[in-house]
Design an enzyme around this catalytic site. Structure first.
Site, PDB file in Angstrom:
ATOM      1  NE  ARG A 283      -2.363  14.143  10.480  1.00 25.79           N
ATOM      2  CZ  ARG A 283      -3.352  14.311  11.351  1.00 25.79           C
ATOM      3  NH1 ARG A 283      -3.086  14.389  12.643  1.00 25.79           N
ATOM      4  NH2 ARG A 283      -4.605  14.404  10.932  1.00 25.79           N
ATOM      5  CG  ASP A 284       1.057  15.526   7.467  1.00 28.32           C
ATOM      6  OD1 ASP A 284       1.487  14.443   7.886  1.00 28.32           O
ATOM      7  OD2 ASP A 284      -0.150  15.735   7.248  1.00 28.32           O
TER       8      ASP A 284
ATOM      9  CG  PHE B 254       1.970   9.412  10.342  1.00 24.10           C
ATOM     10  CD1 PHE B 254       2.113   8.036  10.374  1.00 24.10           C
ATOM     11  CD2 PHE B 254       0.773   9.945  10.814  1.00 24.10           C
ATOM     12  CE1 PHE B 254       1.112   7.210  10.856  1.00 24.10           C
ATOM     13  CE2 PHE B 254      -0.238   9.136  11.302  1.00 24.10           C
ATOM     14  CZ  PHE B 254      -0.072   7.759  11.321  1.00 24.10           C
ATOM     15  CB  SER B 255       3.074  12.822   5.446  1.00 25.91           C
ATOM     16  OG  SER B 255       2.323  11.868   4.748  1.00 25.91           O
TER      17      SER B 255
ATOM     18  CD1 TRP C  79      -0.753   2.320   2.332  1.00 29.18           C
ATOM     19  CD2 TRP C  79      -2.746   1.820   1.464  1.00 29.18           C
ATOM     20  NE1 TRP C  79      -1.589   3.403   2.542  1.00 29.18           N
ATOM     21  CE2 TRP C  79      -2.822   3.122   2.022  1.00 29.18           C
ATOM     22  CE3 TRP C  79      -3.888   1.292   0.865  1.00 29.18           C
ATOM     23  CZ2 TRP C  79      -3.987   3.889   2.002  1.00 29.18           C
ATOM     24  CZ3 TRP C  79      -5.048   2.057   0.847  1.00 29.18           C
ATOM     25  CH2 TRP C  79      -5.089   3.333   1.403  1.00 29.18           C
TER      26      TRP C  79
ATOM     27  CG  ASP D  56      -0.526  11.362   2.503  1.00 27.75           C
ATOM     28  OD1 ASP D  56      -1.528  10.857   1.978  1.00 27.75           O
ATOM     29  OD2 ASP D  56      -0.545  11.902   3.620  1.00 27.75           O
TER      30      ASP D  56
ATOM     31  CD  GLN E 147       3.129   8.395   5.468  1.00 32.98           C
ATOM     32  OE1 GLN E 147       2.476   8.204   6.478  1.00 32.98           O
ATOM     33  NE2 GLN E 147       4.456   8.500   5.510  1.00 32.98           N
TER      34      GLN E 147
END
Length: 490
Positions: free
Chosen positions: A165-166, A97-98, A35, A38, A54
């Site tokens: 985040r990100d 995460f991103s 899978w 982003d 991701q």
């Protein structure tokens, strides 16, 4: 290298060799296995362009996030590289995460969100999102011992510690900057700006912009960059309500054109617009090329509409990288010019007449699922014009312009879906003096439409069997069109 990263690398290497030849997209980035969502770390490093994403290698649904990794020289041919990050420390054990990346003094600096999500011995649930740094050479990356380098304690009082985040990192002169999304004291999205002299020690500068409850809730995946004489902020809001045909329900990708007050460190924005009006587009990220272009890619999938067939060993596609320009305070998006090098077998038709009486019209040589096709149509005498794509054996996806409504609609109802998923989306388009120009890119499972030389984009995925290659045209009333089509061969 950690045991988790070793395992991920070994697994993806084993599985990617088992993927049937020709089963993936031809000129769009897809994963080796598993899978992806982003795009992350879209950056120029040592003369090549790297794109991370991701990644959950072990299944075709979302799972503990890793960073997958590929690189390219021309945005069309992608080279698989080993998994770059795995969730293997206390501060990111439930997900890397991103984030983003920047080149500095020969090193490749990755900035990402580490996720800690665990049940404590006393029964309390601890959830924290923090910003972290890893430094590497384009293949292998080491996480800083000082991680996390930014925690929610740096944010204004009342900001969320769970939704933070990100990060998007860049460098101006001798200073590193980063923006990251979080939830403010009012429970809606805000974009925080940080600075650093060494990418290791960071300080809070300002709330660059705040949602104020206007556009959804959390603003994910911010990107902040200059374009021509303006400044652009792109965000991906969660939990939006539909507004006409500009914004749809749920997760959107929107942009603001504005200016940046560097002294006050504030973004002064104008109205919001959608980045892409299709069924599947989220979390776009940009890079500046060596020749000064701003290029963007996004994830071609909707969180709320999972279409991947059960038999696929991979899930997730990145959009064609797009060159960005500004025209009348609007983002203009067109496929990167490098795609033209891969055009072959030109087919051209001029002055084709369509009529309601004639029904569907097929044109000699116009068929396929891996193509770049431009249609210029005179729709002044027709109530509707429809392009029938990926057609055959009961399958088709349609693209319909309706003059009375002034809309262009993608409909994948008959694309082969076996679940009751969202299939149609429309946008307003401007048929200039009765003329409409559409450029369509198809790559087996993708349909990306660019209207009137990039004024709007509409992207969707279709998992129709690849042998459904028919293309036809129909109208209500009368219409005429010119067409040129190329196969894309990589």
């Amino acid at each position: 290298m950690s045991e988790k990263l070793d395992r991920a690398r070994a697994y993806e290497e084993e599985k990617r060799t088992q993927t049937p030849e020709g089963s993936k997209c031809v000129f769009h980035l897809t994963p080796a296995v598993g899978w992806i969502n982003d795009p992350n770390g879209f950056s120029r490093y040592q003369g090549e362009y790297h794109l991370f994403y991701q990644y959950h290698p072990y299944s075709t649904v979302w799972g503990p996030m890793h960073w997958g990794h590929q690189k390219t020289r021309d945005f069309i041919k992608w080279e698989h590289l080993p998994c770059a990050l795995a969730p293997d420390t206390g501060y990111d054990g439930q997900g890397c995460f991103s984030g983003s990346a920047v080149e500095h003094e020969g090193k490749h600096i990755l900035m990402y969100t580490g996720v800690l999500d665990r049940m404590e011995d006393d029964g309390r649930h601890t959830l924290r999102q923090t910003q972290c740094i890893a430094v590497g050479d384009g293949i292998n990356y080491e996480k800083l011992p000082e991680n996390p380098v930014i925690t929610a304690q740096a944010l204004p009082e009342g900001s969320s510690k769970e939704d933070f985040r990100d990060p998007r990192i860049w460098k101006e002169g001798d200073t590193f900057y980063a923006v990251a999304g979080s939830l403010g004291v009012d429970g809606s999205g805000q974009i925080a700006l940080f600075s650093s002299a060494d990418a290791g020690k960071w300080r809070f500068e300002s709330i660059l912009d705040a949602n104020g409850g206007r556009y959804g809730k959390m603003w994910e995946c911010p990107d902040f960059f200059p374009l021509e004489d303006s400044q652009i902020l792109i965000v991906s809001p969660q939990f939006m309500h539909a507004e006409g045909l500009e914004f749809h329900n749920g997760n959107n990708a929107i942009y603001f054109v504005g200016s940046y007050d560097r002294e006050k460190k504030k973004f002064l924005r104008k109205e919001a617009r959608s980045v892409d009006y299709g069924l599947d587009f989220y979390a776009p990220q940009t890079v500046e090329t060596a020749d000064g272009r701003r290029v963007m890619t996004g994830w071609l999938q909707s969180w709320d509409n999972y279409l991947t067939p059960e038999e696929f060993p991979w899930s997730g596609i990145m959009s064609i990288p797009r060159e960005l320009e500004l025209r009348d305070d609007r983002l203009i998006q067109n496929p990167v010019r490098e795609l033209e090098r891969y055009r072959q077998n030109e087919v051209s038709h001029k002055g084709v007449t369509l009529s309601e009486k004639a029904g569907k019209t097929e044109l000699e040589g116009v068929r396929g699922r891996v193509l770049d096709m431009t249609v210029e149509a005179d729709v002044s005498r027709s109530d509707a014009l429809t392009l029938h794509l990926a057609a055959g054996e009961g399958f088709e996806t349609t693209l319909t312009y309706e003059k009375g409504k002034g809309t262009l609609t993608t409909d994948r109802t008959y694309s082969g879906l076996k679940k009751d998923l969202l299939c149609t989306r429309s946008m307003y388009v401007d048929a200039k003096e009765g003329k409409l120009k559409l450029r369509l890119l198809m790559d087996k499972y993708t349909l990306e439409v660019f209207v009137n030389d990039g004024e709007q984009a509409m992207s969707s995925v279709i998992f129709t069997p690849p042998e459904a290659e028919g293309i036809a045209f129909s109208c209500k009333g009368e219409s005429s069109l010119d067409l040129v089509m190329y196969e894309i061969m990589v």
